[in-house]
Design a protein around this motif. Structure first.
Motif, PDB file in Angstrom:
ATOM      1  N   ASN A  61     -30.508  40.254  54.731  1.00  0.00           N
ATOM      2  CA  ASN A  61     -30.498  38.954  54.094  1.00  0.00           C
ATOM      3  C   ASN A  61     -29.076  38.587  53.681  1.00  0.00           C
ATOM      4  O   ASN A  61     -28.631  38.879  52.578  1.00  0.00           O
ATOM      5  CB  ASN A  61     -31.426  39.004  52.882  1.00  0.00           C
ATOM      6  N   PHE A  62     -28.365  37.972  54.592  1.00  0.00           N
ATOM      7  CA  PHE A  62     -26.959  37.658  54.367  1.00  0.00           C
ATOM      8  C   PHE A  62     -26.746  36.158  54.311  1.00  0.00           C
ATOM      9  O   PHE A  62     -27.177  35.453  55.214  1.00  0.00           O
ATOM     10  CB  PHE A  62     -26.122  38.195  55.526  1.00  0.00           C
ATOM     11  N   PRO A  63     -26.078  35.664  53.284  1.00  0.00           N
ATOM     12  CA  PRO A  63     -25.756  34.240  53.326  1.00  0.00           C
ATOM     13  C   PRO A  63     -24.852  33.978  54.532  1.00  0.00           C
ATOM     14  O   PRO A  63     -23.885  34.697  54.740  1.00  0.00           O
ATOM     15  CB  PRO A  63     -24.990  34.002  52.018  1.00  0.00           C
ATOM     16  N   LYS A  64     -25.214  33.001  55.336  1.00  0.00           N
ATOM     17  CA  LYS A  64     -24.493  32.764  56.585  1.00  0.00           C
ATOM     18  C   LYS A  64     -22.999  32.510  56.363  1.00  0.00           C
ATOM     19  O   LYS A  64     -22.165  33.002  57.109  1.00  0.00           O
ATOM     20  CB  LYS A  64     -25.127  31.581  57.325  1.00  0.00           C
ATOM     21  N   ASN A  65     -22.703  31.756  55.310  1.00  0.00           N
ATOM     22  CA  ASN A  65     -21.301  31.455  55.025  1.00  0.00           C
ATOM     23  C   ASN A  65     -20.496  32.713  54.729  1.00  0.00           C
ATOM     24  O   ASN A  65     -19.348  32.838  55.145  1.00  0.00           O
ATOM     25  CB  ASN A  65     -21.184  30.520  53.817  1.00  0.00           C
ATOM     26  N   THR A  66     -21.128  33.620  54.008  1.00  0.00           N
ATOM     27  CA  THR A  66     -20.452  34.869  53.656  1.00  0.00           C
ATOM     28  C   THR A  66     -20.144  35.668  54.910  1.00  0.00           C
ATOM     29  O   THR A  66     -19.044  36.189  55.084  1.00  0.00           O
ATOM     30  CB  THR A  66     -21.349  35.712  52.720  1.00  0.00           C
ATOM     31  N   LEU A  67     -21.107  35.723  55.797  1.00  0.00           N
ATOM     32  CA  LEU A  67     -20.927  36.473  57.030  1.00  0.00           C
ATOM     33  C   LEU A  67     -19.823  35.845  57.890  1.00  0.00           C
ATOM     34  O   LEU A  67     -18.991  36.546  58.456  1.00  0.00           O
ATOM     35  CB  LEU A  67     -22.253  36.507  57.803  1.00  0.00           C
ATOM     36  N   GLU A  68     -19.822  34.528  57.953  1.00  0.00           N
ATOM     37  CA  GLU A  68     -18.779  33.821  58.704  1.00  0.00           C
ATOM     38  C   GLU A  68     -17.405  34.128  58.121  1.00  0.00           C
ATOM     39  O   GLU A  68     -16.441  34.360  58.839  1.00  0.00           O
ATOM     40  CB  GLU A  68     -19.016  32.301  58.638  1.00  0.00           C
TER      41      GLU A  68
ATOM     42  N   THR B 165     -13.317  46.929  64.785  1.00  0.00           N
ATOM     43  CA  THR B 165     -14.117  46.690  65.977  1.00  0.00           C
ATOM     44  C   THR B 165     -15.583  47.030  65.723  1.00  0.00           C
ATOM     45  O   THR B 165     -16.485  46.290  66.127  1.00  0.00           O
ATOM     46  CB  THR B 165     -13.587  47.542  67.160  1.00  0.00           C
ATOM     47  N   ALA B 166     -15.816  48.155  65.022  1.00  0.00           N
ATOM     48  CA  ALA B 166     -17.191  48.560  64.717  1.00  0.00           C
ATOM     49  C   ALA B 166     -17.873  47.507  63.840  1.00  0.00           C
ATOM     50  O   ALA B 166     -19.029  47.135  64.092  1.00  0.00           O
ATOM     51  CB  ALA B 166     -17.190  49.916  64.026  1.00  0.00           C
ATOM     52  N   ALA B 167     -17.154  47.020  62.834  1.00  0.00           N
ATOM     53  CA  ALA B 167     -17.738  46.017  61.936  1.00  0.00           C
ATOM     54  C   ALA B 167     -18.067  44.734  62.699  1.00  0.00           C
ATOM     55  O   ALA B 167     -19.136  44.143  62.516  1.00  0.00           O
ATOM     56  CB  ALA B 167     -16.777  45.726  60.788  1.00  0.00           C
ATOM     57  N   LEU B 168     -17.157  44.315  63.580  1.00  0.00           N
ATOM     58  CA  LEU B 168     -17.392  43.092  64.359  1.00  0.00           C
ATOM     59  C   LEU B 168     -18.589  43.252  65.290  1.00  0.00           C
ATOM     60  O   LEU B 168     -19.374  42.312  65.475  1.00  0.00           O
ATOM     61  CB  LEU B 168     -16.139  42.727  65.158  1.00  0.00           C
ATOM     62  N   SER B 169     -18.749  44.436  65.855  1.00  0.00           N
ATOM     63  CA  SER B 169     -19.875  44.615  66.776  1.00  0.00           C
ATOM     64  C   SER B 169     -21.192  44.647  65.997  1.00  0.00           C
ATOM     65  O   SER B 169     -22.228  44.204  66.485  1.00  0.00           O
ATOM     66  CB  SER B 169     -19.652  45.853  67.646  1.00  0.00           C
ATOM     67  N   LYS B 170     -21.136  45.138  64.750  1.00  0.00           N
ATOM     68  CA  LYS B 170     -22.336  45.100  63.910  1.00  0.00           C
ATOM     69  C   LYS B 170     -22.711  43.662  63.567  1.00  0.00           C
ATOM     70  O   LYS B 170     -23.895  43.316  63.513  1.00  0.00           O
ATOM     71  CB  LYS B 170     -22.103  45.879  62.617  1.00  0.00           C
ATOM     72  N   ILE B 171     -21.700  42.834  63.330  1.00  0.00           N
ATOM     73  CA  ILE B 171     -21.979  41.424  63.040  1.00  0.00           C
ATOM     74  C   ILE B 171     -22.686  40.800  64.240  1.00  0.00           C
ATOM     75  O   ILE B 171     -23.683  40.096  64.100  1.00  0.00           O
ATOM     76  CB  ILE B 171     -20.678  40.653  62.695  1.00  0.00           C
ATOM     77  N   ARG B 172     -22.184  41.099  65.430  1.00  0.00           N
ATOM     78  CA  ARG B 172     -22.799  40.559  66.645  1.00  0.00           C
ATOM     79  C   ARG B 172     -24.245  41.022  66.798  1.00  0.00           C
ATOM     80  O   ARG B 172     -25.121  40.250  67.179  1.00  0.00           O
ATOM     81  CB  ARG B 172     -21.993  40.996  67.880  1.00  0.00           C
ATOM     82  N   LYS B 173     -24.464  42.300  66.502  1.00  0.00           N
ATOM     83  CA  LYS B 173     -25.813  42.854  66.662  1.00  0.00           C
ATOM     84  C   LYS B 173     -26.738  42.464  65.523  1.00  0.00           C
ATOM     85  O   LYS B 173     -27.949  42.661  65.615  1.00  0.00           O
ATOM     86  CB  LYS B 173     -25.742  44.383  66.748  1.00  0.00           C
ATOM     87  N   GLY B 174     -26.158  41.968  64.431  1.00  0.00           N
ATOM     88  CA  GLY B 174     -26.979  41.533  63.309  1.00  0.00           C
ATOM     89  C   GLY B 174     -27.344  42.643  62.341  1.00  0.00           C
ATOM     90  O   GLY B 174     -28.255  42.487  61.538  1.00  0.00           O
TER      91      GLY B 174
END
Ligand SMILES: [Zn+2]
Length: 121
Positions: free
Chosen positions: A3-10, A75-84
């Motif tokens: 449950n992540f606020p979309k703005n925060t994730l962006e 890179t790991a963090a970015l790929s986690k963002i992509r995978k959700g």
């Protein structure tokens, strides 16, 4: 999906991408600055130059190592963002505190797991 606020994730994603560019730029500069990699300096036989090269090469190696580690976690963090699945503690699978992620977007563990981890050392 956490449950992540979309703005925060962006915001975090942008921050990570900026960090990634920064790290890549630094990595490039570091290898260019390494005197051991420069033929002109390495061939010089001035007294004391060898130790200067060795010393500054050692620093470069440490710095390069740190930058590569940073690059890997970004890179790991970015790929986690992509995978959700970004923001999930890799140890207990609980959501990592948002404040912690904002301070350290590459955090892999929640506060309590990372405290347990450090206290064991
Ligand atoms: Zn945890």
């Amino acid at each position: 999906m956490l449950n992540f606020p979309k703005n925060t994730l962006e915001f975090i994603k942008k921050h990570l991408l900026r960090q990634q560019r920064e790290v890549e730029k630094n990595l490039k500069e570091v290898s260019e600055d390494d005197p051991a990699m420069s033929p002109a300096l390495a061939e010089s036989s001035e007294p004391g130059t060898d130790s200067y090269i060795a010393d500054s090469h050692a620093k470069t190696v440490v710095l390069e190592h740190q930058l590569k580690n940073a690059k890997t976690s970004i890179t790991a963090a970015l790929s986690k963002i992509r995978k959700g699945n970004y923001g999930k503690c890799e140890k207990c699978s609980q959501a990592i505190e948002i404040g912690r992620l904002l301070a350290m977007p590459t955090a892999q563990y929640c506060v309590s797991c990372s405290q347990k981890k450090t206290s064991k050392r």
